[in-house]
Design an enzyme around this catalytic site. Structure first.
Site, PDB file in Angstrom:
ATOM      1  N   THR A 150       0.744  -1.225   0.000  1.00 33.85           N
ATOM      2  CA  THR A 150       0.000   0.000   0.000  1.00 33.85           C
ATOM      3  C   THR A 150       0.777   1.280   0.000  1.00 33.85           C
ATOM      4  O   THR A 150       1.888   1.354   0.480  1.00 33.85           O
ATOM      5  CB  THR A 150      -1.031   0.039   1.123  1.00 33.85           C
TER       6      THR A 150
ATOM      7  N   LYS B 108      -8.657   0.557   0.027  1.00 31.02           N
ATOM      8  CA  LYS B 108      -8.032   0.929   1.304  1.00 31.02           C
ATOM      9  C   LYS B 108      -8.393   2.337   1.752  1.00 31.02           C
ATOM     10  O   LYS B 108      -7.908   2.801   2.775  1.00 31.02           O
ATOM     11  CB  LYS B 108      -6.520   0.801   1.169  1.00 31.02           C
TER      12      LYS B 108
ATOM     13  N   GLY C  35      -7.849   6.286   5.141  1.00 26.87           N
ATOM     14  CA  GLY C  35      -7.127   5.260   4.412  1.00 26.87           C
ATOM     15  C   GLY C  35      -6.214   4.533   5.369  1.00 26.87           C
ATOM     16  O   GLY C  35      -5.788   5.091   6.387  1.00 26.87           O
TER      17      GLY C  35
ATOM     18  N   SER D 129       4.180   1.314   2.303  1.00 27.40           N
ATOM     19  CA  SER D 129       5.470   0.963   1.716  1.00 27.40           C
ATOM     20  C   SER D 129       5.909   1.946   0.635  1.00 27.40           C
ATOM     21  O   SER D 129       7.099   2.186   0.465  1.00 27.40           O
ATOM     22  CB  SER D 129       5.428  -0.457   1.154  1.00 27.40           C
TER      23      SER D 129
ATOM     24  N   ALA E 234       3.709   4.221  -7.698  1.00 27.22           N
ATOM     25  CA  ALA E 234       3.473   2.918  -8.322  1.00 27.22           C
ATOM     26  C   ALA E 234       4.579   2.556  -9.316  1.00 27.22           C
ATOM     27  O   ALA E 234       4.871   1.379  -9.522  1.00 27.22           O
ATOM     28  CB  ALA E 234       2.117   2.902  -9.018  1.00 27.22           C
TER      29      ALA E 234
ATOM     30  N   CYS F  43       7.682   1.778  -6.361  1.00 27.40           N
ATOM     31  CA  CYS F  43       7.507   0.797  -5.288  1.00 27.40           C
ATOM     32  C   CYS F  43       6.851  -0.478  -5.823  1.00 27.40           C
ATOM     33  O   CYS F  43       5.753  -0.410  -6.372  1.00 27.40           O
ATOM     34  CB  CYS F  43       6.649   1.394  -4.173  1.00 27.40           C
TER      35      CYS F  43
ATOM     36  N   THR G 218       3.177  -1.287  -4.656  1.00 27.15           N
ATOM     37  CA  THR G 218       2.161  -0.287  -4.959  1.00 27.15           C
ATOM     38  C   THR G 218       1.766  -0.432  -6.422  1.00 27.15           C
ATOM     39  O   THR G 218       2.626  -0.603  -7.273  1.00 27.15           O
ATOM     40  CB  THR G 218       2.727   1.134  -4.720  1.00 27.15           C
TER      41      THR G 218
END
Length: 181
Positions: free
Chosen positions: A10, A42, A54, A133, A164, A167, A170
């Protein structure tokens, strides 16, 4: 200690700008090196839509905390900060809650806060805060975009997309909730 792979997942980002508060998050849930779900939600509305939140961490733990926060919001209507302080007190002192592994970003029209099991109730510096993360990647991107001509939602979308791309925990399946000031 368990031999099971740990859950990673996440990126959750909150941006407050020009009277709007936006919280966005990705949809990836990973178990070890495997993506087990790509469209988890989330980010959600609480307190009859007046609060958005969230979470990062264990899903079951986060739902438990969202339920507890809903109870605190009913107990302290219109007082998000007070409800969050009371929740984190319980989170630190209750034997069951102490074991919960999650972090939360929550906001109403007045304030945005980060909540943790170590007792943190923090307001974002400059109206921007991130967890998870990929949180630091999204935070850096959002801070860089904060003075641009983009509105809060555009900053959240662009920052989560950047996270995204960096990571591995993500993805770009983004869910956004907004509150107008």
């Amino acid at each position: 200690m368990s031999d099971l792979p740990s859950m990673h997942a996440t990126t959750i980002l909150m941006v407050k700008k020009d009277g709007r508060t936006v919280i966005g998050g990705d949809g990836q849930v990973s178990l070890g090196q495997t993506i087990v779900k790509g469209n988890a939600r989330k980010v959600r509305r609480l307190s009859k839509g007046g609060v958005i939140g969230g979470f990062a961490g264990s899903t079951a733990d986060a739902f438990t905390l969202f339920e507890r926060l809903e109870g605190k919001l009913e107990q302290y209507p219109g007082q998000l900060t007070r409800a969050c302080v009371e929740l984190t007190k319980d989170w630190r002192t209750d034997r069951y809650l102490r074991r919960l592994e999650a972090m939360m970003l929550v906001a109403d029209r007045e304030v945005g806060l980060l909540l943790s099991g170590s007792g943190d109730v923090l307001e974002p510096e400059g109206g921007i805060m991130a967890i998870g993360s990929g949180g630091n990647y999204a935070l850096a991107a959002a801070r860089a975009l904060a003075d641009s001509g983009l509105d809060a939602e555009a900053i959240v979308r662009r920052s989560l997309k950047i996270a995204a791309e960096i990571c591995v925990y993500t993805n770009a399946n983004i869910v956004i909730e907004t509150l107008e000031g």
